[in-house]
Design an enzyme around this catalytic site. Structure first.
Site, mmCIF file in Angstrom:
data_model
loop_
_atom_site.group_PDB
_atom_site.id
_atom_site.type_symbol
_atom_site.label_atom_id
_atom_site.label_comp_id
_atom_site.label_asym_id
_atom_site.label_seq_id
_atom_site.Cartn_x
_atom_site.Cartn_y
_atom_site.Cartn_z
ATOM 1 N N ASN A 11 13.119 26.688 -8.876
ATOM 2 C CA ASN A 11 13.216 25.679 -9.285
ATOM 3 C C ASN A 11 12.083 24.695 -9.046
ATOM 4 O O ASN A 11 11.798 23.587 -9.225
ATOM 5 C CB ASN A 11 14.498 25.077 -8.454
ATOM 6 C CG ASN A 11 14.431 25.179 -7.033
ATOM 7 O OD1 ASN A 11 13.936 26.164 -6.448
ATOM 8 N ND2 ASN A 11 14.689 24.242 -6.087
ATOM 9 N N ARG A 12 11.169 25.164 -8.042
ATOM 10 C CA ARG A 12 9.870 24.606 -7.770
ATOM 11 C C ARG A 12 8.786 25.509 -7.324
ATOM 12 O O ARG A 12 8.969 26.716 -7.147
ATOM 13 C CB ARG A 12 10.115 23.493 -6.779
ATOM 14 C CG ARG A 12 10.547 23.991 -5.425
ATOM 15 C CD ARG A 12 11.098 22.834 -4.561
ATOM 16 N NE ARG A 12 11.817 23.181 -3.279
ATOM 17 C CZ ARG A 12 11.015 23.363 -2.180
ATOM 18 N NH1 ARG A 12 9.743 23.143 -1.974
ATOM 19 N NH2 ARG A 12 11.838 23.828 -0.969
ATOM 20 N N ILE A 14 5.594 27.761 -6.926
ATOM 21 C CA ILE A 14 5.169 29.144 -7.549
ATOM 22 C C ILE A 14 6.404 29.580 -8.590
ATOM 23 O O ILE A 14 6.192 29.861 -9.674
ATOM 24 C CB ILE A 14 4.518 30.062 -6.743
ATOM 25 C CG1 ILE A 14 3.542 29.463 -5.813
ATOM 26 C CG2 ILE A 14 4.425 31.421 -7.400
ATOM 27 C CD1 ILE A 14 2.982 30.371 -4.821
ATOM 28 N N ARG A 34 19.068 26.049 -4.511
ATOM 29 C CA ARG A 34 20.222 25.838 -3.579
ATOM 30 C C ARG A 34 20.854 24.562 -3.573
ATOM 31 O O ARG A 34 22.062 24.627 -3.254
ATOM 32 C CB ARG A 34 19.410 26.033 -2.090
ATOM 33 C CG ARG A 34 19.212 27.363 -1.767
ATOM 34 C CD ARG A 34 18.583 27.546 -0.417
ATOM 35 N NE ARG A 34 17.270 26.725 -0.297
ATOM 36 C CZ ARG A 34 16.558 26.742 0.719
ATOM 37 N NH1 ARG A 34 17.468 27.321 2.095
ATOM 38 N NH2 ARG A 34 15.601 25.939 1.042
ATOM 39 N N GLY A 75 10.699 31.743 -0.410
ATOM 40 C CA GLY A 75 10.299 31.965 0.951
ATOM 41 C C GLY A 75 10.180 30.568 1.580
ATOM 42 O O GLY A 75 10.230 29.591 0.997
ATOM 43 N N TYR A 138 6.324 35.343 9.559
ATOM 44 C CA TYR A 138 5.912 35.163 8.235
ATOM 45 C C TYR A 138 4.935 36.278 7.622
ATOM 46 O O TYR A 138 5.236 36.719 6.675
ATOM 47 C CB TYR A 138 5.180 33.702 7.846
ATOM 48 C CG TYR A 138 4.889 33.438 6.418
ATOM 49 C CD1 TYR A 138 5.874 33.277 5.596
ATOM 50 C CD2 TYR A 138 3.112 33.535 5.968
ATOM 51 C CE1 TYR A 138 5.532 32.854 4.242
ATOM 52 C CE2 TYR A 138 3.186 33.501 4.890
ATOM 53 C CZ TYR A 138 4.248 32.947 3.820
ATOM 54 O OH TYR A 138 4.009 32.986 2.460
ATOM 55 N N LYS A 142 5.850 39.130 5.141
ATOM 56 C CA LYS A 142 5.074 39.697 4.165
ATOM 57 C C LYS A 142 4.591 40.969 4.076
ATOM 58 O O LYS A 142 4.695 41.699 3.038
ATOM 59 C CB LYS A 142 4.043 38.614 3.894
ATOM 60 C CG LYS A 142 4.534 37.151 3.491
ATOM 61 C CD LYS A 142 5.542 37.044 2.499
ATOM 62 C CE LYS A 142 5.813 35.835 1.847
ATOM 63 N NZ LYS A 142 6.899 35.483 0.670
#
Ligand code: NDP
Length: 232
Positions: A11-12, A14, A34, A75, A138, A142
């Site tokens: 939705n936004r 990347i 969401r 993420g 994080y 990843k």
């Protein structure tokens, strides 16, 4: 070739650029979201909640059919030194970036196994290999995606399904906006190409990996970082 493509967090940022790139190529790209106004087309999904993942996939299957390309992009970051990080923040980071991506891949695999084809693309990060002070959880999440992608690539290769990781460097989105200009400038100085990435540049790597030209690429980590992580 019109395929059913699911992009988590489409939705936004990347994710939205990835959705646009697939749509421009003629695919049916569905974005998860969401809250707020639903993207068109879109399905509600919280990747930190296994029941929500299943409900989102069911909605996609009922409206459009089985997912043929999964892009696990959703993420979050909760930056801070590990010594000062509380368990709830660590759990959120791992549940969203690592467990959420794996559960989406697991759920997508069902239909792909039946079809004996499919593409799974996980959005990692340059820090998954190089590390980053203040981003221990994080970076661990990843890095975990890489081991997971390579294991899955071995599990699913015989069924014609590829699994790859795209590892972006610094991309201008809401996620990086909070870091401020000084941090942004410091990263640009360490980036051989001397700039940040546009989300569309990451999307181009993703659509390549999902396309016919990438049919023999699996278990790979493709950087899109202007040279920032070179050698890692
Ligand atoms: P943004 O913060 O702009 O967007 C994050 C997206 O993830 C939003 O769509 C958000 O949805 C979604 N999301 C977050 N948590 C959940 C959840 N629990 N369930 C479902 N969706 C969720 O980030 P970016 O676009 O910059 O990042 C996209 C991906 O790229 C991430 O995996 C990030 O780690 C990775 N990346 C980004 C880099 C950068 O420089 N920007 C560099 C390297 C990797 P909502 O709108 O509901 O919050």
């Amino acid at each position: 070739m019109s395929r059913v493509v699911l992009v988590t967090g489409g939705n936004r940022g990347i994710g939205e650029a990835i959705v646009t790139a697939f749509r421009d190529a003629g695919d049916t790209a569905i974005a998860t979201y969401r809250h707020g106004p639903p993207p068109q087309p879109g399905v509600i999904m919280d990747v930190a909640d296994p029941a929500s993942i299943d409900a989102g996939f069911l909605a996609v299957e009922q409206h459009w059919g089985p997912v043929e390309v999964l892009v696990a992009n959703a993420g979050i970051t909760r930056d801070g030194l590990l010594v000062r990080t509380d368990v709830a923040d660590l759990d959120d980071v791992l549940a969203t970036n690592l467990r959420g991506s794996l559960l989406c891949a697991q759920r997508a695999t069902r239909g792909m196994l039946r079809a004996r084809s499919g593409r799974i693309i996980l959005i990692g990060s340059v820090v998954g290999l190089s590390g980053s002070a203040g981003q221990t959880g994080y970076a661990a999440a990843k890095a975990g995606l890489i081991g997971a992608a390579r294991s899955l690539a071995r599990e699913l290769g015989p069924r014609g399904i590829t699994v790859n990781v795209v590892a972006p460097g610094y991309v201008d989105t809401a996620m990086t906006e909070v870091l401020g200009d000084t941090a942004r400038q410091a990263i640009i100085e360490r980036t051989p190409l001397g700039r940040t990435a546009h989300p569309a540049e990451v999307a181009a790597v993703v659509t390549f990996l999902a396309g016919e030209a990438a049919g023999f690429i699996t278990g790979a980590v493709i950087p899109c970082d202007g040279g920032l992580g070179m050698g890692h």
